[in-house]
Design an enzyme around this catalytic site. Structure first.
Site, PDB file in Angstrom:
ATOM      1  N   ASN A  88      -1.097   7.720   0.141  1.00  0.00           N
ATOM      2  CA  ASN A  88      -0.777   8.709   1.186  1.00  0.00           C
ATOM      3  C   ASN A  88      -1.745   8.658   2.375  1.00  0.00           C
ATOM      4  O   ASN A  88      -1.425   9.133   3.467  1.00  0.00           O
ATOM      5  CB  ASN A  88      -0.752  10.144   0.632  1.00  0.00           C
ATOM      6  CG  ASN A  88       0.492  10.448  -0.184  1.00  0.00           C
ATOM      7  OD1 ASN A  88       0.476  11.319  -1.056  1.00  0.00           O
ATOM      8  ND2 ASN A  88       1.588   9.736   0.082  1.00  0.00           N
ATOM      9  N   ASP A 134       8.157  15.778  -4.702  1.00  0.00           N
ATOM     10  CA  ASP A 134       8.674  14.878  -3.667  1.00  0.00           C
ATOM     11  C   ASP A 134       9.803  15.540  -2.875  1.00  0.00           C
ATOM     12  O   ASP A 134      10.541  16.363  -3.415  1.00  0.00           O
ATOM     13  CB  ASP A 134       9.185  13.599  -4.353  1.00  0.00           C
ATOM     14  CG  ASP A 134       9.333  12.446  -3.382  1.00  0.00           C
ATOM     15  OD1 ASP A 134       8.917  12.582  -2.216  1.00  0.00           O
ATOM     16  OD2 ASP A 134       9.883  11.411  -3.795  1.00  0.00           O
TER      17      ASP A 134
END
Ligand code: FPP
Length: 245
Positions: free
Chosen positions: A69, A21
């Site tokens: 996503n 991340d």
């Protein structure tokens, strides 16, 4: 402190899972496009793959693209898929040189044809490699995986291939996308966020969770070794008391 030489080879995590991340924030900090952050993230991917292979960690799973996503801007999704294809083309050599087998989990049918084909090609070419398994979670969501498991088990009971009384934790394990992998021992998430974000929920039931503020594009193998070193300092009780261990 230098961590690598302090790692106990007898107590390595059998399976490390990473939530990579912070690519977007890394790029923003430098006034660059998010896509540049993702591109720089591929260097960190190579670092952790080689870093694990070097010290004999047997299983590494990377959260490369979640089911959620797909909701990102179209251009960003396209960039991530393009990066996946170019990385696979480029890194096949690293995988072969290091005797690493590539594996993928998730709704792979949702990937663009080109990405799916490239992925399959690398999976096939590395299928006999034994030193380590690198699993990419692509279009992956743990709840989706569990629904898929429940449907498969329900189908078997409906068709009388399985008695309800026979269903155990092992039955669930054997229907997961990760059926060939051991449970996750260590989960690393970069960028300071402290969440699991729908990643390997069943497989992480007893995992040690490690959070670091380092943004993914800055993550290097010494950061990985620090995480493993700190993991080895923890006491894993699996529900027992310290005295019982
Ligand atoms: C999270 O950063 C990262 C991703 C959604 C994708 C990870 C992909 C790569 C590292 C590159 C390609 C991967 C492979 C396996 C070749 P973010 O965009 O959520 O960052 P932010 O939270 O700072 O916005």
């Amino acid at each position: 402190m230098e961590y690598k030489s302090h790692i106990n080879k007898e107590n390595l995590p059998q399976h490390i899972a990473i939530i990579m991340d912070g690519n977007g924030r890394w790029a923003k900090k430098q006034g660059l496009l998010r896509s540049v952050g993702h591109e720089k993230g591929t260097k960190a991917v190579r670092e952790v793959v080689e870093g694990c292979a070097e010290i004999d960690v047997k299983n590494l799973t990377l959260y490369a693209f979640s089911t959620e996503n797909w909701n990102r801007p179209k251009l960003e999704v396209k960039t991530l898929m393009r990066l996946l294809v170019s990385s696979l083309k480029k890194e096949i050599k690293t995988l072969l040189d290091n005797n690493i087998k590539l594996n993928a989990i998730g709704c792979l049918d949702n990937l663009p044809t080109k990405a799916r084909k490239e992925l399959q090609e690398v999976i096939d070419k590395t299928a006999h490699n034994k030193h380590m398994t690198l699993t990419l979670a692509l279009s992956y969501g743990s709840r989706e995986e569990l629904v898929h498991v429940i449907k498969e088990i329900a189908e078997k009971t409906k068709n009388n291939h399985l008695d309800i009384e026979e269903i155990t934790e092992k039955t669930v394990d054997s229907h997961l996308y990760t059926s060939d992998l051991p449970d996750v021992d260590l989960m690393i998430r970069t960028s300071g966020e402290q969440r699991i974000s729908n990643f390997l929920l069943w497989q992480m039931a007893y995992a040690e969770l490690y959070f670091t503020p380092v943004l993914w594009p800055d993550f290097r193998r010494e950061d990985l070794y620090e995480a493993i070193f700190k993991y080895q300092k923890r006491e894993r009780r699996f529900g027992k008391t310290s005295e019982q261990l």
